[in-house]
Scaffold this active site. Structure first.
Site, PDB file in Angstrom:
ATOM      1  N   SER A   1     -44.683 -20.115 -36.599  1.00 58.78           N
ATOM      2  CA  SER A   1     -43.399 -20.530 -36.168  1.00 58.78           C
ATOM      3  C   SER A   1     -42.480 -20.906 -37.651  1.00 58.78           C
ATOM      4  O   SER A   1     -41.912 -20.912 -37.871  1.00 58.78           O
ATOM      5  CB  SER A   1     -42.515 -21.226 -34.760  1.00 58.78           C
ATOM      6  OG  SER A   1     -44.005 -22.821 -35.576  1.00 58.78           O
TER       7      SER A   1
ATOM      8  N   ASN B   1     -45.186 -31.387 -29.273  1.00 56.25           N
ATOM      9  CA  ASN B   1     -44.548 -31.023 -28.096  1.00 56.25           C
ATOM     10  C   ASN B   1     -42.420 -32.480 -27.816  1.00 56.25           C
ATOM     11  O   ASN B   1     -41.535 -31.543 -27.239  1.00 56.25           O
ATOM     12  CB  ASN B   1     -45.205 -31.548 -26.788  1.00 56.25           C
ATOM     13  CG  ASN B   1     -46.557 -30.464 -27.002  1.00 56.25           C
ATOM     14  OD1 ASN B   1     -46.579 -30.114 -27.632  1.00 56.25           O
ATOM     15  ND2 ASN B   1     -47.364 -30.987 -26.093  1.00 56.25           N
TER      16      ASN B   1
ATOM     17  N   HIS C   1      -6.188  -0.427 -13.848  1.00 56.83           N
ATOM     18  CA  HIS C   1      -7.089   0.116 -13.809  1.00 56.83           C
ATOM     19  C   HIS C   1      -6.848   0.849 -15.055  1.00 56.83           C
ATOM     20  O   HIS C   1      -6.949   2.228 -15.209  1.00 56.83           O
ATOM     21  CB  HIS C   1      -6.690   1.370 -13.141  1.00 56.83           C
ATOM     22  CG  HIS C   1      -7.125   0.945 -11.495  1.00 56.83           C
ATOM     23  ND1 HIS C   1      -8.220   0.535 -10.170  1.00 56.83           N
ATOM     24  CD2 HIS C   1      -6.226   0.242 -10.746  1.00 56.83           C
ATOM     25  CE1 HIS C   1      -8.054   0.226  -9.234  1.00 56.83           C
ATOM     26  NE2 HIS C   1      -6.432  -0.262  -9.724  1.00 56.83           N
TER      27      HIS C   1
ATOM     28  N   SER D   1     -14.199   6.059 -43.628  1.00 55.08           N
ATOM     29  CA  SER D   1     -15.494   6.552 -43.068  1.00 55.08           C
ATOM     30  C   SER D   1     -15.519   7.184 -45.245  1.00 55.08           C
ATOM     31  O   SER D   1     -14.489   7.650 -45.647  1.00 55.08           O
ATOM     32  CB  SER D   1     -14.990   8.379 -42.334  1.00 55.08           C
ATOM     33  OG  SER D   1     -15.740   9.027 -42.413  1.00 55.08           O
TER      34      SER D   1
ATOM     35  N   LYS E   1      -9.673   8.004 -42.123  1.00 53.86           N
ATOM     36  CA  LYS E   1      -9.528   6.903 -41.167  1.00 53.86           C
ATOM     37  C   LYS E   1      -9.418   5.488 -41.045  1.00 53.86           C
ATOM     38  O   LYS E   1     -10.337   4.814 -43.182  1.00 53.86           O
ATOM     39  CB  LYS E   1     -11.076   6.947 -40.810  1.00 53.86           C
ATOM     40  CG  LYS E   1     -11.391   8.861 -40.146  1.00 53.86           C
ATOM     41  CD  LYS E   1     -11.307   8.861 -38.454  1.00 53.86           C
ATOM     42  CE  LYS E   1     -11.327   7.629 -37.685  1.00 53.86           C
ATOM     43  NZ  LYS E   1     -12.883   8.266 -37.126  1.00 53.86           N
TER      44      LYS E   1
ATOM     45  N   ASN F   1     -11.311   2.523 -39.710  1.00 52.23           N
ATOM     46  CA  ASN F   1     -11.956   1.717 -38.338  1.00 52.23           C
ATOM     47  C   ASN F   1     -12.179   0.257 -38.105  1.00 52.23           C
ATOM     48  O   ASN F   1     -12.685  -0.239 -39.639  1.00 52.23           O
ATOM     49  CB  ASN F   1     -13.157   2.864 -37.976  1.00 52.23           C
ATOM     50  CG  ASN F   1     -13.452   3.475 -38.281  1.00 52.23           C
ATOM     51  OD1 ASN F   1     -12.776   4.847 -38.151  1.00 52.23           O
ATOM     52  ND2 ASN F   1     -14.577   4.474 -39.285  1.00 52.23           N
TER      53      ASN F   1
ATOM     54  N   GLU G   1     -16.028  -3.290 -33.685  1.00 50.84           N
ATOM     55  CA  GLU G   1     -16.252  -2.845 -32.299  1.00 50.84           C
ATOM     56  C   GLU G   1     -17.803  -3.681 -32.466  1.00 50.84           C
ATOM     57  O   GLU G   1     -18.726  -3.329 -31.350  1.00 50.84           O
ATOM     58  CB  GLU G   1     -17.016  -1.219 -33.500  1.00 50.84           C
ATOM     59  CG  GLU G   1     -15.197  -0.926 -33.051  1.00 50.84           C
ATOM     60  CD  GLU G   1     -15.205   0.686 -33.947  1.00 50.84           C
ATOM     61  OE1 GLU G   1     -16.172   1.009 -34.354  1.00 50.84           O
ATOM     62  OE2 GLU G   1     -14.539   0.710 -34.966  1.00 50.84           O
TER      63      GLU G   1
ATOM     64  N   TYR H   1     -45.749 -28.704 -21.446  1.00 50.16           N
ATOM     65  CA  TYR H   1     -45.524 -27.794 -22.850  1.00 50.16           C
ATOM     66  C   TYR H   1     -46.411 -26.457 -22.297  1.00 50.16           C
ATOM     67  O   TYR H   1     -47.932 -26.535 -22.550  1.00 50.16           O
ATOM     68  CB  TYR H   1     -45.583 -28.428 -23.873  1.00 50.16           C
ATOM     69  CG  TYR H   1     -45.823 -27.928 -24.650  1.00 50.16           C
ATOM     70  CD1 TYR H   1     -44.765 -27.569 -25.295  1.00 50.16           C
ATOM     71  CD2 TYR H   1     -46.843 -27.220 -26.053  1.00 50.16           C
ATOM     72  CE1 TYR H   1     -44.155 -26.577 -26.386  1.00 50.16           C
ATOM     73  CE2 TYR H   1     -46.802 -25.693 -26.956  1.00 50.16           C
ATOM     74  CZ  TYR H   1     -44.918 -25.567 -27.017  1.00 50.16           C
ATOM     75  OH  TYR H   1     -45.228 -25.555 -28.393  1.00 50.16           O
TER      76      TYR H   1
END
Ligand code: ARG
Length: 478
Positions: free
Chosen positions: A36, A123, A169, A290, A296, A298, A303, A330
């Site tokens: 790790s 641990n 809605h 773009s 464009k 954006n 987003e 553990y």
């Protein structure tokens, strides 16, 4: 047992990292699979902090000598410096952040370094490290959320009188003030800070002393370690202490909701920025062009924030599933808690940092908002309420207004465009004062109660929020 000797490196390879009991080294793939250190090295500062608190306690309790304690402090200071300078050599052979640091300590100070692990296990060590790390992270995120609330409140104050259509809605429903709309998000982010603060309480407890799972035979003082590290409490059950990751799951759940809120706001920003809607413009630094369409601009940041909500939600799910099958105490499964947790914190932190800046630089096109609010019969409910105040039962008033709207649809006009005589054709109780409620301003001003959209309420709420965040006088009002 070979005699302990500081010149003999007991961590020579992973097969011997913990004992001489293993007869063959692991394969390279197993080494990579089980290590790790590639991602948990970011816990190094917390690991060293925890180790120093542990060493201080061992010395205070007479478990190690003062000389050993001093050597550990000296060695750790050097290691800290090496890590800060980027000189520290991380080794996959040593599996994780804990063994890497411990091995270097032994290299630097010999046997004193080998005594550090007395009465401790990786641990309880790793559980402590994650809690220390997460506690700091929670504090940063609460601060960012509050900054974002402040930005929203200031924009809300500026736009307490700006009117746009409110939707249900995604159909025009009733006019609302833009300030009111923004404060809805400030409420969401406010609840997010409460959730994080609550999660912090359960994060801020000390696992050290649980050792591998059952506690330790040494006469340790866990309260002392807790005090040194600023933990509010000591975990009361050693089995639970080493295996509990609820606090991380709670954090990820709180983060998932933060990203849900950010994503909802993002969706609106994207819609509002669409040339078909044109309610706002985001500063150029949050947008991209773009490569093929020169016209464009954006809204990439909102987003992407909307998209990144998905990965944060995914990390919550992964952690829940990671824990659900684990028996006490553990299990190595737990090592899988980190990458998702780190990515969650990084994603939320970056997202909130960007949003604080972005929401401070929104250009609001009030005329476009007003224009949109004038379409879609947004004041129809106000006309119905007006009729009710003149004695009609609400259902009848609703029906009467529905007929008027139908008429306007055919005539391609707004309710406010009808003459008094035309309106009276729908109900004789209508008088000239009806035009006050049919205007956008009249409609929002009439909703002047706690939680309503009236400009007066918005100003009050925004000021109260700013004062909670920044103290009295934050808005220059008393
Ligand atoms: N790297 C490990 C983790 O992240 C540390 C604890 C290892 N403990 C053990 N018994 N193998 O969980």
């Amino acid at each position: 047992m070979p005699k302990s000797d500081s010149t003999h490196n007991q961590f020579a390879n992973k097969a011997q990292a913990w004992s001489a009991r293993f007869s063959e080294p692991v394969s390279d793939l197993v080494k990579r699979y089980t290590a790790s250190v590639g991602f948990d090295q970011r816990l190094a500062a917390a690991d060293i902090r925890g180790s120093l608190a542990h060493a201080d306690m061992l010395a205070a309790c007479g478990i190690i000598s003062q000389a050993d304690h001093a050597a550990i402090e000296r060695g750790m200071a050097q290691i800290q410096q090496e890590i800060a300078d980027g000189r520290f050599v991380w080794s996959l052979d040593l599996e994780d952040v804990h063994l890497n640091i411990e091995k270097r300590l032994v290299e630097l100070i010999g046997d004193a370094g080998k005594r550090l692990h007395t009465g401790r296990s990786r641990n309880d060590q790793v559980a402590t490290d994650i809690r220390l790390w997460l506690r700091d992270e929670i504090d940063v995120q609460i601060d960012l959320l509050q900054q974002l609330q402040g930005r929203l409140a200031r924009l809300a104050l500026q736009h307490a009188d700006t009117i746009l259509p409110g939707f249900t809605h995604l159909q025009v429903a009733q006019p609302v003030t833009f300030g009111h709309h923004l404060l809805a998000y400030a409420e969401m982010f406010g609840r997010d800070t409460e959730r994080l603060a609550d999660c912090r309480k359960r994060t801020n407890r000390l696992p050290l002393g649980a050792a591998a799972l059952a506690g330790t035979t040494f006469p340790i003082d866990r309260e002392r370690v807790a005090r040194t590290l600023g933990f509010d409490e000591v975990c009361r059950n050693s089995l639970d202490a080493v295996s509990d990751r609820d606090f991380a799951i709670e954090f990820c759940a709180a983060a998932a909701l933060i990203m849900t809120h950010v994503s909802r706001l993002s969706e609106e920003l994207v819609l509002w920025m669409s040339p078909r809607v044109g309610f706002i413009t985001l500063a150029d630094r949050f947008c991209t062009g773009s490569s093929i369409m020169p016209q464009k601009k954006n809204p990439d940041v909102p987003e992407l924030a909307r998209g990144k909500a998905g990965r944060v939600h995914g990390h919550l799910m992964a952690l829940l599933v990671l824990m659900k099958g684990q028996p006490l105490a553990y299990n190595k499964d737990n090592q899988e808690d980190k990458e998702g947790l780190f990515d969650t914190a990084d994603t939320v932190r970056d997202t909130l940092t960007l949003f604080v800046d972005m929401m401070g630089g929104v250009t609001v096109h009030t005329a476009a908002m007003r224009e949109a609010a004038l379409q879609g019969y947004a004041t129809a409910t106000d006309l119905a309420d007006y009729l009710v105040k003149r004695g009609l039962p609400f259902r009848d008033a609703h029906e009467t207004v529905a007929l008027a709207v139908r008429h306007c649809e055919a005539a391609r006009c707004d309710l406010a465009d009808l003459s008094l005589a035309q309106l009276q054709g729908f109900h004789p109780s209508i008088e000239a004062d009806v035009f006050e409620v049919l205007t956008l301003e009249g409609s929002v001003a009439a909703r002047n109660h706690l939680g309503g959209t009236a400009p007066q309420q918005v100003r009050h709420q925004a000021q109260a929020l700013l004062e909670r965040l920044e103290g009295p006088g934050a808005t220059g009002h008393s």
